[in-house]
Design a protein around this motif. Sequence first.
Motif, PDB file in Angstrom:
ATOM      1  N   THR A  49       0.745  -0.749   0.035  1.00  0.00           N
ATOM      2  CA  THR A  49       0.182  -0.072   0.121  1.00  0.00           C
ATOM      3  C   THR A  49       0.893   1.406  -0.125  1.00  0.00           C
ATOM      4  O   THR A  49       0.337   2.804  -0.268  1.00  0.00           O
ATOM      5  CB  THR A  49      -0.839   0.308   1.178  1.00  0.00           C
ATOM      6  N   GLY A  50       2.420   1.199   0.012  1.00  0.00           N
ATOM      7  CA  GLY A  50       3.349   2.392   0.070  1.00  0.00           C
ATOM      8  C   GLY A  50       3.334   3.630   1.418  1.00  0.00           C
ATOM      9  O   GLY A  50       3.493   4.349   1.290  1.00  0.00           O
TER      10      GLY A  50
ATOM     11  N   GLU B  57      11.302   1.159   0.701  1.00  0.00           N
ATOM     12  CA  GLU B  57      12.992   1.893   1.115  1.00  0.00           C
ATOM     13  C   GLU B  57      13.475   0.523   2.050  1.00  0.00           C
ATOM     14  O   GLU B  57      14.844   0.238   2.087  1.00  0.00           O
ATOM     15  CB  GLU B  57      12.879   2.626   1.554  1.00  0.00           C
ATOM     16  N   GLN B  58      12.552   0.584   3.046  1.00  0.00           N
ATOM     17  CA  GLN B  58      13.547  -0.336   4.601  1.00  0.00           C
ATOM     18  C   GLN B  58      13.867  -2.157   3.868  1.00  0.00           C
ATOM     19  O   GLN B  58      14.787  -2.630   3.915  1.00  0.00           O
ATOM     20  CB  GLN B  58      12.829  -0.558   5.510  1.00  0.00           C
TER      21      GLN B  58
ATOM     22  N   TRP C  98      17.679  -3.801   2.698  1.00  0.00           N
ATOM     23  CA  TRP C  98      17.769  -4.606   3.837  1.00  0.00           C
ATOM     24  C   TRP C  98      18.470  -6.330   2.684  1.00  0.00           C
ATOM     25  O   TRP C  98      19.392  -6.671   2.634  1.00  0.00           O
ATOM     26  CB  TRP C  98      17.095  -5.791   4.336  1.00  0.00           C
ATOM     27  N   PHE C  99      17.547  -6.124   1.283  1.00  0.00           N
ATOM     28  CA  PHE C  99      18.100  -6.937   0.381  1.00  0.00           C
ATOM     29  C   PHE C  99      19.605  -6.426  -0.301  1.00  0.00           C
ATOM     30  O   PHE C  99      20.013  -7.400  -1.017  1.00  0.00           O
ATOM     31  CB  PHE C  99      16.632  -6.911  -0.507  1.00  0.00           C
TER      32      PHE C  99
ATOM     33  N   ALA D  40      10.274  -8.066  -6.844  1.00  0.00           N
ATOM     34  CA  ALA D  40       9.384  -7.231  -7.293  1.00  0.00           C
ATOM     35  C   ALA D  40       9.899  -5.751  -8.067  1.00  0.00           C
ATOM     36  O   ALA D  40       9.250  -5.401  -8.953  1.00  0.00           O
ATOM     37  CB  ALA D  40       7.755  -7.198  -6.424  1.00  0.00           C
ATOM     38  N   ALA D  41      10.840  -5.403  -6.758  1.00  0.00           N
ATOM     39  CA  ALA D  41      10.681  -3.525  -7.134  1.00  0.00           C
ATOM     40  C   ALA D  41      11.877  -2.969  -8.032  1.00  0.00           C
ATOM     41  O   ALA D  41      12.563  -2.718  -8.717  1.00  0.00           O
ATOM     42  CB  ALA D  41      11.355  -3.082  -5.943  1.00  0.00           C
ATOM     43  N   GLY D  42      12.655  -4.146  -7.795  1.00  0.00           N
ATOM     44  CA  GLY D  42      14.169  -4.663  -8.629  1.00  0.00           C
ATOM     45  C   GLY D  42      14.042  -5.537 -10.289  1.00  0.00           C
ATOM     46  O   GLY D  42      13.696  -5.009 -10.795  1.00  0.00           O
TER      47      GLY D  42
END
Length: 882
Positions: free
Chosen positions: A755-756, A762-763, A767-768, A794-796
């Motif tokens: 949900t943003g 960002e956290q 970590w990843f 998913a974000a990368g």
Amino acid sequence: MSQGIYISKNAAVTAAVLAAAAMVTIIALSVAYSKQKTSAGEGGGAGEGGGGTQVGPTPAPEPKEPWDRYRLPDTLSPVSYNVTLWPRLEKDEGGRYIFTGHSAVVFQCVKETDLILIHSSKLNFTMFEGHQATLTTLDGRRAPAIRTTWLQPKTEYLVVQLSGTLVPGRSYQLYTKFQGELADDLEGFYRSEYVEDGVRKIVATTQMQATYARQAFPCFDEPAMKAVFHMTLIHPRSTTALANGRDAVITDTILEGTDVRITTFEPTKPMSTYILAFIVSDFGSIKKDDSSSTTLVRIWARKKALELGHGAYALNVTLRMLEFFESYYNTSYPLSKSDQVALPDFNAGAMENWGLITYRETSLLYDPRTSSNGNKERVLTVIAHELAHMWFGNLVTLRWWNDLWLNEGFASYVEYLGADHAEPSWHIKDMIVQGDVQRAFTVDSLVSSHPLTRKEEEVNKPEEISQMFDTISYSKGAAVLRMLSEFLSEPVFVKGLSSYLHQFAFGNTVYTDLWDHLERARRREGLHLPDSIHEIMNRWILQMGFPVVTIDTTTGSISQQHFLLDPDAVVDRPSIYNYQWIVPIKWMKNRVEQEQHWLTDKTAVFEPMRVSGGEWLLANMNVSGYYRVNYDLQNWERLFTQLSSNHQAIPVINRAQIIDDAFSLASARILNTTVALQSTRYLVQEREYIPWQAASSSLYYFFQMFDRTEVYGPMLAYLKKLVGPLYEYSMKIDRPLSHTMAYTRSIALSLACTTGVPGSNEQVLEWFRQWMREPNDIGIDPNLKTTVYCKAIAAGGEAEWNFAWEMFRNATVASEAARLRSALACTKVPWLLNRYLQYSLDPTKIRKQDATSTIGYIANNVVGQSFAWDFFRSKWDYLFKE
């Protein structure tokens, strides 16, 4: 007791403001949802019971010959087997792994016959004087000569036609020699492979349930055909052999020029073929020296895994749960040992082989450093489930597979009791509501559902038997047995159960035998019920589905109707009970629990359920009954008001029930969507796992419905307001988390990222990427890894995916590999998803046991849905075969 939370005055004011703002979003979302449902529902057919006369399919003609029937005739009964098997752990000249063996089965003739039918599949036989078997008697008399033998592949028989007849009451011995393949198909006698210290190692292991024992040696492969098994295994001297019984004699010798070890095992108790097991491996073991127990308990696994301590937790809880089940069943553990084995390749989660239980590694091994609470709970509950079968299923066995639900449903219920005994601080008995009850609701609300039991003649072929192993048998079975135990009371239930086990030990039953013993127990205890247990429970067993109970608190009227997720669906499966149930209703009024009420008709009036003023009524306390509940609008509103003012006045399981019932009723167009969405307003105050899990599951449907519409943004904004306080609270906790709070924090992080909520994504990425910089660092909280891996991938892009793939390939802990395999499907890059789909069918990349679930993970990704569907259709023949 569940973990509570103190709410300050400022927090309460904030919650009130959020609740007011939420109403605006709720109304907008419900309008959009209603339009979407109306559009999807247009063109529907007649309602339940409509559609005119139903014409069933023409039944198949009855096979003329006995060998064309899938069920064994009732002419012969096995007494014992003497089986010797020699698995070769190296390839032969043809590049195959094979096993050879011979078997002598002693059977008694029950009815005069000139025909022996014995199951056999995928075996090649040595010929004896032109035949594939030899027949002798045990008393020195001449046995009838064998006229001819042949294999019947369709029904999986070795057919032995005799020149004379067998005499009733007399015993005979059938001897065969054969060869089979140790294939990697995860059934029968098969091979599993793994690499340790750079060396590829082969395990010869088994999976006999349901109809695969016939692939290891000729046998009467039906659950009622119990016999004693004398097993001997020939194997390399560097390996260990295991079977259902303890090893009795071990001899080293030379056979065919090869140094081998021959291990002979103690005879088994009379048992069914489907719980037979034997293993040859290079595994190590650990055991507990407990002078108070006469049962040898060992955990077997890859040596490296045991050296790292991954078997210790399983060993500790096994001992505790064996003691619990002995007390619960009032029956001693029937065997001399309990071996549990973690296999690198295993199709099921685990298998209850008597005295030699086999598991996937993820279901038996636990690494305290890298595994999550969920991994630990998985080990605990699966062990509990399999140990429960040692009595219910193994000692007393259902006569035929049509009653599988009782076997698996019972183990699925009492696994929570055994797990709770081993880990009482986890409050794990509450987890059955989400783990099984709500899971069963989802499937059982469809017209494609089916009754728990079927007629024996409806379940014949191996594929028909396999179809019985479904959510209905396991989860609905657990739900209705829990309901039965609740309205009888656990002490009465256990007394009837103990009587049942003692009478039928080492025998076979049908489900009504259990009803008989429970009925006697409740009569002895003077417990009043509206009808007999047979009459009450058969309504839940012999017809599919479940009711929604509607209570009008303004009049006290109660009604029931068959709940269907699609109200326009046509139910073409007839029911002798006309989809009416005898429903036990546990309820409370304004925090005061009331005396249980029974709904025995379609409609009734019960004056005590009328409420006035600000009173509220809550039915199905702790979701002990297998049904959903609907109320008049005023009572829904009063429940929501209570939740918003003091949600802890309502038990935690029922807080989850209110959400789950409301959303399901809205999906079925019984309740307005606005009402369902209002059930979530109070969540800004909620800190418990079970309600948040119910909300997360219910809202997932909205994500699916709206992810490509104009209301997706407002929906995310509303959910962000709900989850924000939970995310902030859970991420700031610096004390050790309770078992369920660790789950709550994982849900909070996942929803926050979706949900943003500021800072959440960002956290996760930080970590990843820190892990990418230092791959040997295990700094990520194991309970958050599933979310962190998925959201970061998913974000990368390709770099993140390739890193995760390499970590998956090099993972030495099965639970870590499973997390990464799931997370790899989260990428939004289409070509990576397509590449991953291709990997799923390459056993060198994805184990066969994991292929279909990997495709399923990709299908769960909105980007991957169409790719997975196209791939699944194009590869169907291969998937079905393998």
